[in-house]
Design a protein around this motif. Structure first.
Motif, PDB file in Angstrom:
ATOM      1  N   SER A  57       0.822  -1.207   0.000  1.00 60.13           N
ATOM      2  CA  SER A  57       0.000   0.000   0.000  1.00 60.13           C
ATOM      3  C   SER A  57       0.863   1.267   0.000  1.00 60.13           C
ATOM      4  CB  SER A  57      -0.925  -0.014   1.209  1.00 60.13           C
ATOM      5  OG  SER A  57      -1.700   1.149   1.252  1.00 60.13           O
ATOM      6  N   ARG A  58       1.865   1.311   0.849  1.00 57.73           N
ATOM      7  CA  ARG A  58       2.765   2.481   0.902  1.00 57.73           C
ATOM      8  C   ARG A  58       3.513   2.659  -0.414  1.00 57.73           C
ATOM      9  NH1 ARG A  58       4.198   0.183   5.759  1.00 57.73           N
ATOM     10  NH2 ARG A  58       6.208  -0.436   4.889  1.00 57.73           N
ATOM     11  N   THR A  61       1.250   4.014  -3.102  1.00 63.44           N
ATOM     12  CA  THR A  61       1.018   5.448  -2.880  1.00 63.44           C
ATOM     13  C   THR A  61       2.186   6.261  -3.405  1.00 63.44           C
ATOM     14  OG1 THR A  61      -0.402   5.030  -0.978  1.00 63.44           O
ATOM     15  CG2 THR A  61       0.602   7.215  -1.124  1.00 63.44           C
ATOM     16  N   ASN A  65       2.147   8.986  -6.432  1.00 63.73           N
ATOM     17  CA  ASN A  65       2.650  10.349  -6.267  1.00 63.73           C
ATOM     18  C   ASN A  65       3.665  10.726  -7.343  1.00 63.73           C
ATOM     19  OD1 ASN A  65       1.035  10.748  -4.031  1.00 63.73           O
ATOM     20  ND2 ASN A  65       2.647  10.235  -2.567  1.00 63.73           N
ATOM     21  N   ARG A  71      -5.017   4.952  -9.743  1.00 64.84           N
ATOM     22  CA  ARG A  71      -5.901   4.166  -8.883  1.00 64.84           C
ATOM     23  C   ARG A  71      -7.345   4.519  -9.195  1.00 64.84           C
ATOM     24  NH1 ARG A  71      -5.466   5.219  -2.549  1.00 64.84           N
ATOM     25  NH2 ARG A  71      -6.414   7.181  -3.156  1.00 64.84           N
TER      26      ARG A  71
END
Length: 120
Positions: A57-58, A61, A65, A71
């Motif tokens: 998940s990190r 992300t 970015n 997503r």
């Protein structure tokens, strides 16, 4: 994907030009290999790569970015809605790399560290 990884020099250069680390590249690369499947969930990546869900998940992300992953919120039959992730195309990645290389070449030429061939 944590800890020291075996990264080829080509992968190292790709990571540098995309401004990501090798573990982020490995996840992006896995997504690119699954592109024929379409968008994937965090759980798909977690289970397919044997990684911790919070790590995946990190990393997703961070890739979002950077503009390397998008997503979408999707509804799945008999299941709660989920996010699905899609990497940008290999062609777009190639364009990012070519642009970064061209920019780097210009910067090096501006300080006389890169000589341009007249035949280019």
């Amino acid at each position: 994907m944590s800890g020291k990884q075996n990264v080829s020099s080509a992968e190292y250069h790709v990571c540098h030009l995309l401004e990501i680390n090798p573990s982020q590249w490995k996840l992006l690369e896995a997504m690119l290999q699954r592109q024929n499947v379409g968008a994937v969930s965090c759980r798909d990546l977690q289970e397919g790569l044997g990684l911790d869900s919070s790590y995946v998940s990190r990393t997703l992300t961070r890739l979002m970015n950077k503009g390397l992953v998008s997503r979408k919120y999707v509804f799945v039959a008999n299941s709660p809605p989920r996010y699905r992730y899609t990497p940008i195309s290999k062609t777009k990645i190639e364009h990012i790399l070519f642009d970064a290389i061209a920019s780097m070449k210009l910067e090096l030429q501006s300080v006389d560290l890169c000589v341009s061939n007249l035949s280019d």
